[in-house]
Design a protein around this motif. Sequence first.
Motif, PDB file in Angstrom:
ATOM      1  N   LEU B 357       3.223 -47.415  24.815  1.00  0.00           N
ATOM      2  CA  LEU B 357       1.751 -46.994  25.004  1.00  0.00           C
ATOM      3  C   LEU B 357       1.813 -45.617  24.000  1.00  0.00           C
ATOM      4  O   LEU B 357       2.295 -44.582  24.292  1.00  0.00           O
ATOM      5  CB  LEU B 357       1.992 -46.711  26.512  1.00  0.00           C
ATOM      6  CG  LEU B 357       3.104 -47.650  27.076  1.00  0.00           C
ATOM      7  CD1 LEU B 357       2.306 -47.041  29.258  1.00  0.00           C
ATOM      8  CD2 LEU B 357       2.099 -48.834  27.635  1.00  0.00           C
ATOM      9  N   THR B 358       0.168 -45.149  24.544  1.00  0.00           N
ATOM     10  CA  THR B 358      -0.310 -43.755  23.653  1.00  0.00           C
ATOM     11  C   THR B 358      -0.653 -43.224  24.948  1.00  0.00           C
ATOM     12  O   THR B 358      -1.780 -44.178  25.826  1.00  0.00           O
ATOM     13  CB  THR B 358      -1.561 -44.346  22.697  1.00  0.00           C
ATOM     14  OG1 THR B 358      -2.652 -45.051  23.376  1.00  0.00           O
ATOM     15  CG2 THR B 358      -0.686 -45.633  21.894  1.00  0.00           C
ATOM     16  N   PRO B 359      -1.521 -42.502  24.455  1.00  0.00           N
ATOM     17  CA  PRO B 359      -2.904 -41.728  25.514  1.00  0.00           C
ATOM     18  C   PRO B 359      -3.972 -42.345  25.950  1.00  0.00           C
ATOM     19  O   PRO B 359      -4.446 -42.105  26.485  1.00  0.00           O
ATOM     20  CB  PRO B 359      -3.098 -40.095  24.374  1.00  0.00           C
ATOM     21  CG  PRO B 359      -1.946 -39.889  23.713  1.00  0.00           C
ATOM     22  CD  PRO B 359      -1.460 -41.473  23.466  1.00  0.00           C
ATOM     23  N   VAL B 360      -4.155 -42.881  24.840  1.00  0.00           N
ATOM     24  CA  VAL B 360      -5.138 -44.147  25.200  1.00  0.00           C
ATOM     25  C   VAL B 360      -5.019 -45.446  26.035  1.00  0.00           C
ATOM     26  O   VAL B 360      -3.594 -46.518  25.186  1.00  0.00           O
ATOM     27  CB  VAL B 360      -6.356 -44.471  23.849  1.00  0.00           C
ATOM     28  CG1 VAL B 360      -7.051 -45.349  24.257  1.00  0.00           C
ATOM     29  CG2 VAL B 360      -6.281 -42.692  23.076  1.00  0.00           C
ATOM     30  N   GLU B 361      -5.510 -45.804  26.749  1.00  0.00           N
ATOM     31  CA  GLU B 361      -5.814 -46.658  27.790  1.00  0.00           C
ATOM     32  C   GLU B 361      -5.873 -48.377  26.834  1.00  0.00           C
ATOM     33  O   GLU B 361      -6.512 -47.980  26.074  1.00  0.00           O
ATOM     34  CB  GLU B 361      -6.052 -46.625  29.131  1.00  0.00           C
ATOM     35  CG  GLU B 361      -4.946 -47.275  29.900  1.00  0.00           C
ATOM     36  CD  GLU B 361      -6.452 -47.273  31.382  1.00  0.00           C
ATOM     37  OE1 GLU B 361      -6.519 -48.539  31.947  1.00  0.00           O
ATOM     38  OE2 GLU B 361      -7.093 -46.489  31.593  1.00  0.00           O
ATOM     39  N   ASN B 362      -4.620 -49.263  26.900  1.00  0.00           N
ATOM     40  CA  ASN B 362      -4.944 -50.267  26.565  1.00  0.00           C
ATOM     41  C   ASN B 362      -4.252 -50.379  24.603  1.00  0.00           C
ATOM     42  O   ASN B 362      -4.874 -51.305  24.406  1.00  0.00           O
ATOM     43  CB  ASN B 362      -6.238 -51.609  26.413  1.00  0.00           C
ATOM     44  CG  ASN B 362      -5.950 -52.015  28.411  1.00  0.00           C
ATOM     45  OD1 ASN B 362      -4.584 -51.805  28.752  1.00  0.00           O
ATOM     46  ND2 ASN B 362      -7.000 -51.991  28.585  1.00  0.00           N
ATOM     47  N   LEU B 363      -4.553 -49.089  24.567  1.00  0.00           N
ATOM     48  CA  LEU B 363      -4.345 -49.056  22.728  1.00  0.00           C
ATOM     49  C   LEU B 363      -2.302 -48.281  22.229  1.00  0.00           C
ATOM     50  O   LEU B 363      -1.687 -47.789  23.255  1.00  0.00           O
ATOM     51  CB  LEU B 363      -5.084 -47.586  22.335  1.00  0.00           C
ATOM     52  CG  LEU B 363      -4.540 -47.601  20.880  1.00  0.00           C
ATOM     53  CD1 LEU B 363      -5.422 -48.357  19.859  1.00  0.00           C
ATOM     54  CD2 LEU B 363      -4.974 -46.601  20.229  1.00  0.00           C
ATOM     55  N   PHE B 364      -1.817 -49.783  22.088  1.00  0.00           N
ATOM     56  CA  PHE B 364      -0.461 -49.203  22.237  1.00  0.00           C
ATOM     57  C   PHE B 364       0.554 -49.053  20.296  1.00  0.00           C
ATOM     58  O   PHE B 364      -0.845 -49.849  19.672  1.00  0.00           O
ATOM     59  CB  PHE B 364       0.201 -50.753  22.342  1.00  0.00           C
ATOM     60  CG  PHE B 364      -0.163 -51.067  23.726  1.00  0.00           C
ATOM     61  CD1 PHE B 364       0.097 -51.061  24.869  1.00  0.00           C
ATOM     62  CD2 PHE B 364      -1.323 -51.970  23.740  1.00  0.00           C
ATOM     63  CE1 PHE B 364       0.044 -50.772  26.047  1.00  0.00           C
ATOM     64  CE2 PHE B 364      -1.738 -52.732  25.080  1.00  0.00           C
ATOM     65  CZ  PHE B 364      -1.193 -52.184  26.154  1.00  0.00           C
ATOM     66  N   ILE B 365       0.992 -48.941  20.288  1.00  0.00           N
ATOM     67  CA  ILE B 365       1.412 -48.678  19.079  1.00  0.00           C
ATOM     68  C   ILE B 365       3.050 -48.578  18.972  1.00  0.00           C
ATOM     69  O   ILE B 365       3.467 -48.807  19.232  1.00  0.00           O
ATOM     70  CB  ILE B 365       1.643 -47.196  18.994  1.00  0.00           C
ATOM     71  CG1 ILE B 365       1.360 -46.650  17.339  1.00  0.00           C
ATOM     72  CG2 ILE B 365       2.510 -46.049  19.392  1.00  0.00           C
ATOM     73  CD1 ILE B 365       0.669 -44.902  16.613  1.00  0.00           C
ATOM     74  N   ASN B 366       3.326 -49.198  17.390  1.00  0.00           N
ATOM     75  CA  ASN B 366       4.310 -49.525  16.989  1.00  0.00           C
ATOM     76  C   ASN B 366       4.610 -48.617  15.620  1.00  0.00           C
ATOM     77  O   ASN B 366       4.068 -49.078  14.573  1.00  0.00           O
ATOM     78  CB  ASN B 366       4.603 -50.860  16.540  1.00  0.00           C
ATOM     79  CG  ASN B 366       5.991 -51.138  16.160  1.00  0.00           C
ATOM     80  OD1 ASN B 366       6.955 -50.410  16.185  1.00  0.00           O
ATOM     81  ND2 ASN B 366       6.165 -53.033  16.976  1.00  0.00           N
ATOM     82  N   THR B 367       5.488 -47.567  15.208  1.00  0.00           N
ATOM     83  CA  THR B 367       5.659 -46.871  13.925  1.00  0.00           C
ATOM     84  C   THR B 367       6.430 -46.859  14.126  1.00  0.00           C
ATOM     85  O   THR B 367       7.462 -46.540  14.766  1.00  0.00           O
ATOM     86  CB  THR B 367       4.332 -46.395  14.125  1.00  0.00           C
ATOM     87  OG1 THR B 367       4.346 -45.560  12.696  1.00  0.00           O
ATOM     88  CG2 THR B 367       4.426 -45.368  15.121  1.00  0.00           C
TER      89      THR B 367
END
Lengths: 109, 421
Positions: B357-367
């Motif tokens: 998860l990220t601080p923004v809802e429904n925005l996900f990260i893979n890095t």
Amino acid sequence: MLPTKNYYMLHIPCPHCGLRNETEFHYGAEAGVSYPDPNAMTDREWAKYLHIRANPKGWLAERWVHFAGCGRWFNLWRNTVTHEIGPVYLPFTTQPKAPNDLGQEGSKV
Amino acid sequence: MTNTHDTLPPGTIGRRRAATLPEQPPQLWKSVKPKKTYDAIIVGGGGHGLATAYYLAKNHGLTDIAVLEKGWLAGGNIARNTTIIRSNYLWDESAAIYEHSLKLWETLEQDLGYEMFFSQRGVLTLAHSVSDVRSKRRNFYANALNGVDSEWLTPAEVKKLVPIINISAEVRYPVHGATYQPRGGIAKHDWVAWGYAKAASDLGVDIIQNTEVTGFDIRNNKVHGVHTTQGTIATSKIGLVAAGHSSLLASLAGFSIPIQSRPLQALVSPLLEQVLNTVVMSSAVHVYVSQAHKGELVLGAGTDAYNSYSQRGGFHVIEHQLAAAVELFPIFSRAQLLRTWGGIVDIAPDASPIIGLTPVENLFINTGWGTGGFKATPGSGWVMAYTMANGAPHELNQPFALDRFVTGHLIDEHGAAGVAH
């Protein structure tokens, strides 16, 4: 000029020793990150100080140390796309402006 | 020292001949224009992004999805790495996710219906000093406890496995032993991306190239769409899978991530007879090498020292790794350099990925896969798809949350990887 500038290695202007090969230096990432008071911060702010550094695509003010020469730290502007080197300056002095007025694209902290 | 390769029949090294390449179908994936709206969007059409799309469609039934790629498909790190696959990481969290990935690799060609020359030829990691032996043996025991196949080899056993290696005590960094993961190996990296792209496209995923993300539609801290060079696209879920460009995307979405982007260079020789039938890595002399199916030697080392988005680095880094390679393999001294290239790798402070998860809802990260992401392609896509579909991480990527940099629960894999990250 092109092959040495872009494909061989960086030539870094040490403010004390002059232009030297990149292999005489160590990298220190973003310049100008001041040490905060850990007791005056939340965990999240402290984590930001510890782990987050500027990672722009374009001009970045960064630290280098001339370990194989004078052994001193200094700062310079470098373009992370072209590897061009801009103004060089000493720590704890006023940071010069980035070489163009476009500013930095991307994350500045 | 005698080089046993001189006594072998031409075109062989004991087991194998150079492989012939299969024919490609005329079209692998459909070229489409973006629709106005999708159920989910993945930003980044590299290996991990395409794998995420495939597993979203296959495992979670989400087929109204698009992959946006600013350049051409698989133009980034998926085709710029040295193709090494292994799972013998030190920490439990890493071993679990990389081993999950390796298990997916083992059936991937059948699963995707696409050949990618996955070859479990083993990965050898050399130890060159007393402390190196201690840390590699620690790694070997940790792998055994985690059910990851691993063996400890003496210098003589290393020599038996790799006849061309120099185990003389007279060299600067003598070989004192090695860990060996027999299930490790290599695959043909661009075909991995093409295989995932084909399979995802067959399931209805839109793959959209030459479309760059320029911003996000975020309202009340929730993402509703993405602005691109082809217009705005509405969606309720976005996954950022952009490797070295992740910081820029995070910045567009208004948050920062602890990632530094650095060049990682690799190189190949011209096609040679098969002389090396396993992958050899060495962190002390700083090189890793394998021989691809067609016969080129593929070599890599550490990153360049500085941040860069230029996809190239300094030649002294290449010189350093070639010096190491020639000391280990004296017969390489007569090989020529055919081509070098660089990828921009995304390095986190603990050299472990950030997935969730990220601080923004429904925005996900893979890095944050840094210098070792290729091996993780299937597992990374698998857990990212789970995370996007469920809005919460799978237990395999739970420890790799962005929030670990606040809690302090880092997964420090610097020392456990084959080379310094």
